[in-house]
Enzyme design. Structure first.
Site, PDB file in Angstrom:
ATOM      1  N   LYS A   1       0.873  -1.183   0.000  1.00  0.00           N
ATOM      2  CA  LYS A   1       0.000   0.000   0.000  1.00  0.00           C
ATOM      3  C   LYS A   1       0.914   1.238   0.000  1.00  0.00           C
ATOM      4  CE  LYS A   1      -3.310   3.023   0.838  1.00  0.00           C
ATOM      5  NZ  LYS A   1      -2.448   4.236   0.962  1.00  0.00           N
TER       6      LYS A   1
ATOM      7  N   GLY B   1      -4.280   1.602   4.635  1.00  0.00           N
ATOM      8  CA  GLY B   1      -3.178   0.768   5.098  1.00  0.00           C
ATOM      9  C   GLY B   1      -3.415   0.170   6.467  1.00  0.00           C
TER      10      GLY B   1
ATOM     11  N   GLU C   1      10.100   1.759  10.436  1.00  0.00           N
ATOM     12  CA  GLU C   1      11.181   2.714  10.173  1.00  0.00           C
ATOM     13  C   GLU C   1      10.531   4.081  10.170  1.00  0.00           C
ATOM     14  OE1 GLU C   1      13.274   5.434   9.008  1.00  0.00           O
ATOM     15  OE2 GLU C   1      12.853   4.689   6.988  1.00  0.00           O
TER      16      GLU C   1
ATOM     17  N   CYS D   1      14.207  11.022   6.154  1.00  0.00           N
ATOM     18  CA  CYS D   1      14.118  10.793   7.593  1.00  0.00           C
ATOM     19  C   CYS D   1      15.481  10.809   8.277  1.00  0.00           C
ATOM     20  CB  CYS D   1      13.410   9.470   7.871  1.00  0.00           C
ATOM     21  SG  CYS D   1      14.144   8.048   7.039  1.00  0.00           S
TER      22      CYS D   1
ATOM     23  N   GLU E   1      10.419  16.563  13.887  1.00  0.00           N
ATOM     24  CA  GLU E   1      10.809  16.363  12.489  1.00  0.00           C
ATOM     25  C   GLU E   1      10.022  17.312  11.590  1.00  0.00           C
ATOM     26  OE1 GLU E   1      11.911  12.508   9.873  1.00  0.00           O
ATOM     27  OE2 GLU E   1       9.854  12.533  10.623  1.00  0.00           O
TER      28      GLU E   1
END
Length: 489
Positions: A183, A221, A259, A293, A392
């Site tokens: 997905k 998902g 991750e 990332c 982030e």
């Protein structure tokens, strides 16, 4: 590449290219805001059919036991991707906004070649290990360790490096003997759909072994994490979404690979070449508009040379102008969407509210009325407690933070909920190695070293994830361990 008769990309379910039950949805060029075309829009029933096909292919065929077939299919996929690489390059530049130069490495060609590592690993892997004979509880027994595929893998991937992440999941999962439902992110459906077309038309993957389900619904998902027919979910994306995936998977106690995010530190020690280090740091944050990332978005520099470091970083970032990703010289392209651009701008506004200043950048480029662009930006004057130093941002934004020596630099670098990556620069290799050893991260670059490679594991500590992708460790994420104990007469 071929599309369905109505001009849209297709789903791949049970070996067939099929339309989505919810119709289609548009995919945009983030540099121009133009509609590139449409993609098949799957619904929950489509996802259910894909899961059922993957379950049946795993349970009712010899896919998980036929290593030679798996190796051949993965190599066929690599060959097909090589053959169509120029078409894929143009799709990637247009849909992802990836600079053309990056498609020669991690955005396209690198991941294609990395499939070879998965095939080679499966071909040479020691699937069974003889532990020898023993007599537990006085009973003569021969013990064998068998490594076997987990089963049905649900792979959920983001938009920033779609080929790299899609193939880093598909390659080892399939080579290890699993069946997969992929997905991809709604922002980059064509990159994933192109894989489906090549698998259907150029490989011997049996029906149901690989299923690719594109959808405008971000939540679709979650069905992979919740469905008891799925044995493992492999997710790459934000930490917040990773928590949801982990929560959903808990109901069936399925294996989870995550991750997730990062806020990595680039540590410059007081004996390093400051100008070179700060320039490298600033340049890396501009690549692909900072949408990675593992990018080191915190620059930690000696306090006595803080102003010099800020000026050097700002000079480098000011020289990098956001531009057309199709131009071979572009380093910093657009952000993926208006939503992401607004998110980054919100963090830039927050930096000012927190007391920071911009040494360069700070908003939308004056010459870019169209496209989802943000200027490369250096934030100065804040400590590691500021939100822009802890959260982030996922844009071309670098926060420069002062440190008071090696121990303080390590403290600041580790003072983060994340632990994905890091960099250390020093003229003394032993000193650099000592600092690198104390960083609580999954990968560390020391004095220009490169950690990205097909045979090297990638992943993070703390809230940057669980498990490793790539390398032998990444291959073995998709395996179970079985002990077979046979009585000896």
């Amino acid at each position: 590449m071929a599309l369905l008769a109505d001009g849209t990309s297709a789903l791949l379910i049970d070996g067939k290219l099929v339309p989505g039950s919810s119709g289609t949805f548009p995919t945009l060029n983030p540099a121009t805001e133009d509609v590139l075309g449409t993609a098949a829009d799957a619904d929950a029933e489509d996802m259910g059919r894909a899961i059922e096909a993957a379950r049946r292919a795993f349970d009712e065929t010899d896919w998980s036991r036929n290593t030679a077939l798996r190796v051949r299919c993965v190599r066929q996929l690599r060959a097909a991707l090589r053959e169509h690489v120029e078409e894929l390059r143009e799709i990637t530049i247009a849909e992802v906004g990836a600079p053309r130069m990056l498609t020669a490495t991690a955005q396209l060609e690198g991941p294609i070649e990395d499939l070879g590592f998965s095939a080679d690993t499966a071909e040479s892997y020691q699937w069974n290990q003889d532990l020898g004979q023993a007599a537990p509880m006085g009973i003569p027994t021969r013990r064998t360790i068998a490594r076997e595929a987990v089963g049905v893998v649900g792979a959920i991937t983001p938009w920033n490096f779609p080929h790299q992440i899609n193939l880093a999941k598909l390659g080892p999962a399939l080579a290890a003997g699993n069946t997969v439902v992929l997905k991809p992110a709604p922002d980059t459906p064509w990159c994933a759909a192109a894989l489906g077309e090549l698998i259907a038309g150029h490989t011997d993957f049996p029906p149901g072994v690989v299923n690719i389900v594109t959808s405008s619904d971000h939540s679709l998902g979650s069905l992979l994490a919740k469905d008891p027919r799925v044995d493992m979910v492999s997710f790459t994306g934000s930490t917040a979404t990773g928590r949801s995936v982990m929560t959903d998977a808990a109901a069936t106690i399925k294996k989870v690979f995550l991750e997730l995010g990062g806020k990595s530190a680039f540590v410059v020690l007081d004996d390093a070449d400051l100008a070179s280090a700060c320039s490298v740091s600033a340049f890396s944050v501009c690549m692909h508009a900072g949408q990675g990332c593992a990018i080191t978005t915190r620059l930690l520099v000696p306090r006595a040379r803080y102003d010099e470091a800020v000026a050097t970083a700002a000079a480098t970032m000011s020289s990098i102008k956001p531009g057309d990703p199709s131009d071979p010289g572009t380093v910093c392209g657009p952000l993926i969407s208006a939503r992401q651009r607004d998110r980054v701008q919100g963090y830039l506004d927050l930096a000012v509210a927190e007391g920071g200043t911009f040494a360069c950048g700070g908003g939308r480029p004056a010459d870019k009325a169209v496209g989802f662009f943000i200027e490369p930006t250096v934030i100065a004057g804040l400590t590691n407690e500021a939100r822009v130093a802890r959260e982030e941002i996922f844009g071309p934004v670098l926060t420069v933070i002062a440190h008071d020596g090696d121990d303080d630099a390590v403290r600041i670098a580790n003072d983060s909920p994340y632990g994905l990556s890091g960099t250390v620069m020093s003229s003394d290799p032993d000193r650099a190695a000592s600092v690198a050893a104390r960083l609580r991260v999954g990968t560390v670059a020391v004095n220009g070293g490169v950690w990205y490679s097909a045979d090297a594991p990638f992943g993070g500590y703390k809230q940057s994830g669980i498990g490793r992708e790539m390398g032998l460790a990444g291959f073995e994420e998709y395996l179970e361990t079985k002990l077979i104990a046979t009585g000896v007469q």
